[in-house]
Design a protein around this motif. Structure first.
Motif, PDB file in Angstrom:
ATOM      1  N   SER A  97       0.842  -1.187   0.000  1.00 18.30           N
ATOM      2  CA  SER A  97       0.000   0.000   0.000  1.00 18.30           C
ATOM      3  C   SER A  97       0.876   1.237   0.000  1.00 18.30           C
ATOM      4  N   CYS A  98       0.370   2.301  -0.591  1.00 17.76           N
ATOM      5  CA  CYS A  98       1.066   3.580  -0.599  1.00 17.76           C
ATOM      6  C   CYS A  98       0.053   4.669  -0.312  1.00 17.76           C
ATOM      7  N   ALA A  99       0.298   5.407   0.762  1.00 18.06           N
ATOM      8  CA  ALA A  99      -0.563   6.522   1.128  1.00 18.06           C
ATOM      9  C   ALA A  99       0.089   7.823   0.684  1.00 18.06           C
ATOM     10  N   ALA A 100      -0.633   8.593  -0.105  1.00 15.19           N
ATOM     11  CA  ALA A 100      -0.115   9.846  -0.637  1.00 15.19           C
ATOM     12  C   ALA A 100      -0.768  11.025   0.074  1.00 15.19           C
ATOM     13  N   SER A 101       0.041  12.037   0.361  1.00 14.60           N
ATOM     14  CA  SER A 101      -0.472  13.275   0.936  1.00 14.60           C
ATOM     15  C   SER A 101       0.317  14.445   0.376  1.00 14.60           C
ATOM     16  N   GLY A 102      -0.286  15.623   0.388  1.00 13.09           N
ATOM     17  CA  GLY A 102       0.392  16.818  -0.086  1.00 13.09           C
ATOM     18  C   GLY A 102       0.327  17.032  -1.581  1.00 13.09           C
ATOM     19  N   ILE A 103      -0.399  16.163  -2.288  1.00 12.99           N
ATOM     20  CA  ILE A 103      -0.576  16.336  -3.732  1.00 12.99           C
ATOM     21  C   ILE A 103      -2.060  16.229  -4.074  1.00 12.99           C
ATOM     22  N   ILE A 104      -2.416  16.764  -5.249  1.00 11.01           N
ATOM     23  CA  ILE A 104      -3.763  16.532  -5.767  1.00 11.01           C
ATOM     24  C   ILE A 104      -3.704  15.181  -6.456  1.00 11.01           C
ATOM     25  N   PHE A 105      -4.137  14.176  -5.751  1.00  8.09           N
ATOM     26  CA  PHE A 105      -3.885  12.784  -6.136  1.00  8.09           C
ATOM     27  C   PHE A 105      -4.359  12.485  -7.557  1.00  8.09           C
ATOM     28  N   SER A 106      -5.494  13.014  -7.930  1.00  8.95           N
ATOM     29  CA  SER A 106      -6.055  12.681  -9.242  1.00  8.95           C
ATOM     30  C   SER A 106      -5.251  13.278 -10.387  1.00  8.95           C
ATOM     31  N   PHE A 107      -4.330  14.189 -10.094  1.00 10.28           N
ATOM     32  CA  PHE A 107      -3.486  14.771 -11.138  1.00 10.28           C
ATOM     33  C   PHE A 107      -2.297  13.867 -11.486  1.00 10.28           C
ATOM     34  N   TYR A 108      -2.083  12.848 -10.692  1.00  7.01           N
ATOM     35  CA  TYR A 108      -0.854  12.066 -10.798  1.00  7.01           C
ATOM     36  C   TYR A 108      -1.101  10.649 -11.276  1.00  7.01           C
ATOM     37  N   ARG A 109      -0.223  10.220 -12.166  1.00  6.01           N
ATOM     38  CA  ARG A 109      -0.096   8.803 -12.455  1.00  6.01           C
ATOM     39  C   ARG A 109       0.685   8.189 -11.310  1.00  6.01           C
ATOM     40  N   MET A 110       0.195   7.099 -10.771  1.00  8.15           N
ATOM     41  CA  MET A 110       0.856   6.426  -9.659  1.00  8.15           C
ATOM     42  C   MET A 110       1.523   5.144 -10.155  1.00  8.15           C
ATOM     43  N   ARG A 126       0.579 -11.740 -12.672  1.00  6.76           N
ATOM     44  CA  ARG A 126       0.822 -12.072 -11.256  1.00  6.76           C
ATOM     45  C   ARG A 126       0.544 -10.894 -10.326  1.00  6.76           C
ATOM     46  N   PHE A 127       0.832  -9.682 -10.808  1.00  2.78           N
ATOM     47  CA  PHE A 127       0.662  -8.497  -9.982  1.00  2.78           C
ATOM     48  C   PHE A 127      -0.523  -7.674 -10.506  1.00  2.78           C
ATOM     49  N   THR A 128      -1.196  -6.979  -9.590  1.00  2.00           N
ATOM     50  CA  THR A 128      -2.290  -6.087  -9.968  1.00  2.00           C
ATOM     51  C   THR A 128      -2.137  -4.765  -9.223  1.00  2.00           C
ATOM     52  N   ILE A 129      -2.088  -3.676  -9.989  1.00  2.00           N
ATOM     53  CA  ILE A 129      -2.027  -2.353  -9.399  1.00  2.00           C
ATOM     54  C   ILE A 129      -3.425  -1.752  -9.396  1.00  2.00           C
ATOM     55  N   SER A 130      -3.734  -1.019  -8.341  1.00  2.00           N
ATOM     56  CA  SER A 130      -5.028  -0.342  -8.257  1.00  2.00           C
ATOM     57  C   SER A 130      -4.859   0.924  -7.425  1.00  2.00           C
ATOM     58  N   ARG A 131      -5.861   1.794  -7.529  1.00  2.00           N
ATOM     59  CA  ARG A 131      -5.814   3.031  -6.766  1.00  2.00           C
ATOM     60  C   ARG A 131      -7.211   3.377  -6.285  1.00  2.00           C
ATOM     61  N   ASP A 132      -7.246   4.111  -5.192  1.00  2.00           N
ATOM     62  CA  ASP A 132      -8.502   4.615  -4.643  1.00  2.00           C
ATOM     63  C   ASP A 132      -8.359   6.135  -4.560  1.00  2.00           C
ATOM     64  N   ASN A 133      -8.964   6.823  -5.502  1.00  2.00           N
ATOM     65  CA  ASN A 133      -8.827   8.276  -5.567  1.00  2.00           C
ATOM     66  C   ASN A 133      -9.540   8.981  -4.418  1.00  2.00           C
ATOM     67  N   THR A 134     -10.426   8.295  -3.735  1.00  2.00           N
ATOM     68  CA  THR A 134     -11.118   8.906  -2.595  1.00  2.00           C
ATOM     69  C   THR A 134     -10.276   8.852  -1.324  1.00  2.00           C
ATOM     70  N   LYS A 135      -9.310   7.937  -1.311  1.00  2.00           N
ATOM     71  CA  LYS A 135      -8.474   7.759  -0.119  1.00  2.00           C
ATOM     72  C   LYS A 135      -7.027   8.127  -0.359  1.00  2.00           C
ATOM     73  N   ASN A 136      -6.697   8.541  -1.589  1.00  2.00           N
ATOM     74  CA  ASN A 136      -5.312   8.865  -1.951  1.00  2.00           C
ATOM     75  C   ASN A 136      -4.389   7.672  -1.694  1.00  2.00           C
ATOM     76  N   MET A 137      -4.836   6.512  -2.138  1.00  2.00           N
ATOM     77  CA  MET A 137      -4.079   5.282  -1.922  1.00  2.00           C
ATOM     78  C   MET A 137      -3.823   4.564  -3.241  1.00  2.00           C
ATOM     79  N   VAL A 138      -2.697   3.916  -3.307  1.00  2.00           N
ATOM     80  CA  VAL A 138      -2.407   3.028  -4.423  1.00  2.00           C
ATOM     81  C   VAL A 138      -1.905   1.709  -3.850  1.00  2.00           C
ATOM     82  N   TYR A 139      -2.274   0.628  -4.526  1.00  2.00           N
ATOM     83  CA  TYR A 139      -1.985  -0.710  -4.022  1.00  2.00           C
ATOM     84  C   TYR A 139      -1.273  -1.544  -5.081  1.00  2.00           C
ATOM     85  N   LEU A 140      -0.533  -2.526  -4.608  1.00  2.00           N
ATOM     86  CA  LEU A 140       0.050  -3.514  -5.509  1.00  2.00           C
ATOM     87  C   LEU A 140      -0.196  -4.890  -4.905  1.00  2.00           C
TER      88      LEU A 140
END
Length: 120
Positions: free
Chosen positions: A21-34, A66-80
């Motif tokens: 898991s990766c928690a992002a803060s200090g950025i406008i998350f939806s503007f970024y490719r994670m 084997r791996f799956t990346i996903s993101r939750d724009n409401t929580k500013n989180m990205v997962y692998l």
């Protein structure tokens, strides 16, 4: 202040699974490719997977299916989600946030990394 904080690394046996898991803060998350990258000693950091704000994904050949990346724009989180792990997946995994502007270049940020070790 921008922060990307990874968690979920650890020791797992071959064939096992881990979820980073990766928690992002200090950025406008939806503007970024994670993305997730990984690095082993003496080697360059390599791309593992990326996901755009719209959900489009890209994977390195070594981890496809084997791996799956996903993101939750409401929580500013990205997962692998990492399944069927192999010893060669052992590395420090880094979270990345990249924003590419039409004018003004790009900006990217990195987390501190989390160790994943696949060993019996």
């Amino acid at each position: 202040q921008v922060q990307l904080v990874e968690s979920g690394g650890g020791l797992v046996q071959p064939g096992g699974s881990l979820r980073l898991s990766c928690a992002a803060s200090g950025i406008i998350f939806s503007f970024y490719r994670m993305g997730w990258y990984r690095q082993t000693p003496g080697k360059q950091r390599e791309l593992v997977a990326t996901v755009t704000s719209g959900g489009s994904t890209n994977y390195a050949d070594a981890v496809k299916s084997r791996f799956t990346i996903s993101r939750d724009n409401t929580k500013n989180m990205v997962y692998l989600q990492m399944n069927s792990l192999k010893p060669e997946d052992t590395a420090v995994y880094y979270c990345n946030a990249l924003r590419v502007r039409i004018v003004g270049g790009s900006t990217d940020y990195w987390g501190q990394g989390t160790q994943v070790t696949v060993s019996s």
